[in-house]
Design a protein around this motif. Structure first.
Motif, PDB file in Angstrom:
ATOM      1  N   ARG A  14       0.823  -1.386   0.071  1.00  0.00           N
ATOM      2  CA  ARG A  14       0.019   0.052  -0.164  1.00  0.00           C
ATOM      3  C   ARG A  14       0.935   1.441  -0.017  1.00  0.00           C
ATOM      4  O   ARG A  14       0.617   2.108  -0.645  1.00  0.00           O
ATOM      5  CB  ARG A  14      -0.933  -0.121   1.071  1.00  0.00           C
ATOM      6  N   GLU A  15       2.015   1.252   0.686  1.00  0.00           N
ATOM      7  CA  GLU A  15       2.877   2.407   0.697  1.00  0.00           C
ATOM      8  C   GLU A  15       3.326   2.862  -0.406  1.00  0.00           C
ATOM      9  O   GLU A  15       3.848   3.786  -1.021  1.00  0.00           O
ATOM     10  CB  GLU A  15       3.842   2.147   2.022  1.00  0.00           C
ATOM     11  N   LEU A  18       0.780   4.708  -2.286  1.00  0.00           N
ATOM     12  CA  LEU A  18       0.510   6.074  -1.807  1.00  0.00           C
ATOM     13  C   LEU A  18       1.902   6.726  -2.250  1.00  0.00           C
ATOM     14  O   LEU A  18       1.589   7.977  -2.499  1.00  0.00           O
ATOM     15  CB  LEU A  18       0.640   5.962  -0.250  1.00  0.00           C
ATOM     16  N   TYR A  23       2.248  10.564  -9.173  1.00  0.00           N
ATOM     17  CA  TYR A  23       1.500  11.386  -8.844  1.00  0.00           C
ATOM     18  C   TYR A  23       2.469  12.899  -9.333  1.00  0.00           C
ATOM     19  O   TYR A  23       1.699  13.732  -9.858  1.00  0.00           O
ATOM     20  CB  TYR A  23       1.054  11.308  -7.412  1.00  0.00           C
ATOM     21  N   ASP A 169      -9.310   5.392  -2.187  1.00  0.00           N
ATOM     22  CA  ASP A 169      -8.609   6.194  -1.408  1.00  0.00           C
ATOM     23  C   ASP A 169      -6.971   5.770  -1.317  1.00  0.00           C
ATOM     24  O   ASP A 169      -6.232   6.489  -0.762  1.00  0.00           O
ATOM     25  CB  ASP A 169      -9.364   6.097  -0.169  1.00  0.00           C
ATOM     26  N   LEU A 170      -6.711   5.086  -2.461  1.00  0.00           N
ATOM     27  CA  LEU A 170      -5.244   4.751  -2.505  1.00  0.00           C
ATOM     28  C   LEU A 170      -4.560   5.872  -3.373  1.00  0.00           C
ATOM     29  O   LEU A 170      -3.630   5.979  -3.578  1.00  0.00           O
ATOM     30  CB  LEU A 170      -5.079   3.482  -3.353  1.00  0.00           C
ATOM     31  N   PRO A 172      -3.900   9.598  -2.985  1.00  0.00           N
ATOM     32  CA  PRO A 172      -3.327  10.312  -2.030  1.00  0.00           C
ATOM     33  C   PRO A 172      -4.028  11.989  -2.095  1.00  0.00           C
ATOM     34  O   PRO A 172      -4.070  12.247  -3.103  1.00  0.00           O
ATOM     35  CB  PRO A 172      -2.105  10.234  -1.572  1.00  0.00           C
ATOM     36  N   ASP A 173      -4.062  12.353  -0.931  1.00  0.00           N
ATOM     37  CA  ASP A 173      -4.514  13.699  -1.128  1.00  0.00           C
ATOM     38  C   ASP A 173      -3.672  14.803  -1.913  1.00  0.00           C
ATOM     39  O   ASP A 173      -4.044  15.601  -2.401  1.00  0.00           O
ATOM     40  CB  ASP A 173      -4.517  14.365   0.434  1.00  0.00           C
TER      41      ASP A 173
END
Length: 262
Positions: A14-15, A18, A23, A169-170, A172-173
């Motif tokens: 998961r990390e 993220l 991105y 929700d994977l 990220p903000d």
């Protein structure tokens, strides 16, 4: 085993997602359009997992009769309500997939390929045959193949695992912040609906649908350690397939950058 243990065991994968370099690589409208045209398949297959669960856990045929566990019926119907008929930024009811398509169009991304793909399907079995014949990028193909293999197997706890642990929700903000910065730099591209989509999806998943999905997995697995082990395996592969999807988008963006600079 339980949800906490699974999240612990899949935490490193998961990390990776993220912190994925994709991105930060999205720096221009063309990069963004490339991302959207790939990612929309994950938005669509998420809805397919959702409806596969509803078909498995509730009665969706006639004549109606009570099916399965009333708790799981409630959980999945509550999630379906929010995912299939959420409200957009204007208060109109839409599925998250439809909201995403509209956001794509405002950003200048093409929706013709995904619409042609979806319209070519009539049954679950069609997915594999259509994928074998088309020229979608390998990351998308592998992502969809795994999802529909899980759906075709017909085990609700495994479908719930793919649905629950491979969620949006994977994203990220940080990605939403990047979109807002791009909106300022490229005011001619309307990203308001896209920002709303991600903020809304992450909010709903975190506050409501995430906990409901976890509860659904718990109900479906109970004290069956074999089911819990299968949930963990599916969760891990789901994250790996998402990583491969991200890797493929990043490769395309880098190729575009090289092409522009050469």
């Amino acid at each position: 085993m339980n949800i906490e243990k699974i999240n612990e065991h899949i935490g490193s994968q998961r990390e990776v997602l993220l912190a994925h370099p994709l991105y930060k690589a999205i720096q221009t409208p063309i990069h963004l359009q490339t991302f959207l045209e790939h990612h929309v398949y994950a938005v669509w297959d998420f809805m397919s997992l959702l409806k596969a669960l509803q078909n498995s856990l509730t009665c969706t045929s006639l004549p109606w009769k009570p099916v399965g566990n009333p708790v799981t019926r409630y959980l999945i119907n509550e999630i379906v309500l929010g995912e299939e008929t959420d409200v957009d930024e204007n208060g109109a009811y839409k599925s998250h997939y439809e909201m995403y398509l509209e956001a794509m169009q405002l950003c200048g991304a093409s929706i013709s390929t995904i619409e042609d793909f979806v319209n070519s399907l009539s049954t679950v079995k069609d997915v594999q045959s259509v994928l074998d014949k088309n020229t979608l990028p390998s990351g998308i193909q592998e992502f969809l193949k795994f999802t529909f293999e899980v759906i075709a197997e017909g085990k609700p706890h495994k479908i719930a695992a793919a649905f629950t642990f491979g969620r949006e929700d994977l994203i990220p903000d940080m990605f939403t912040a990047i979109l807002k910065d791009m909106q300022q730099e490229y005011p001619e591209i309307d990203m308001t609906r896209l920002v709303y989509y991600f903020e809304r999806h992450i909010e709903v998943d975190g506050d409501t649908h995430g906990p409901l999905a976890y509860k659904m997995v718990e109900e479906l697995c109970g004290n069956d350690e074999n089911k819990w082990q299968e949930v963990e395996e599916v969760a891990l592969v789901s994250l790996e397939k998402r990583t491969q999807l991200w890797d493929g988008i990043l490769r395309d963006i880098k190729a575009q950058t090289i092409s522009v600079n050469s």
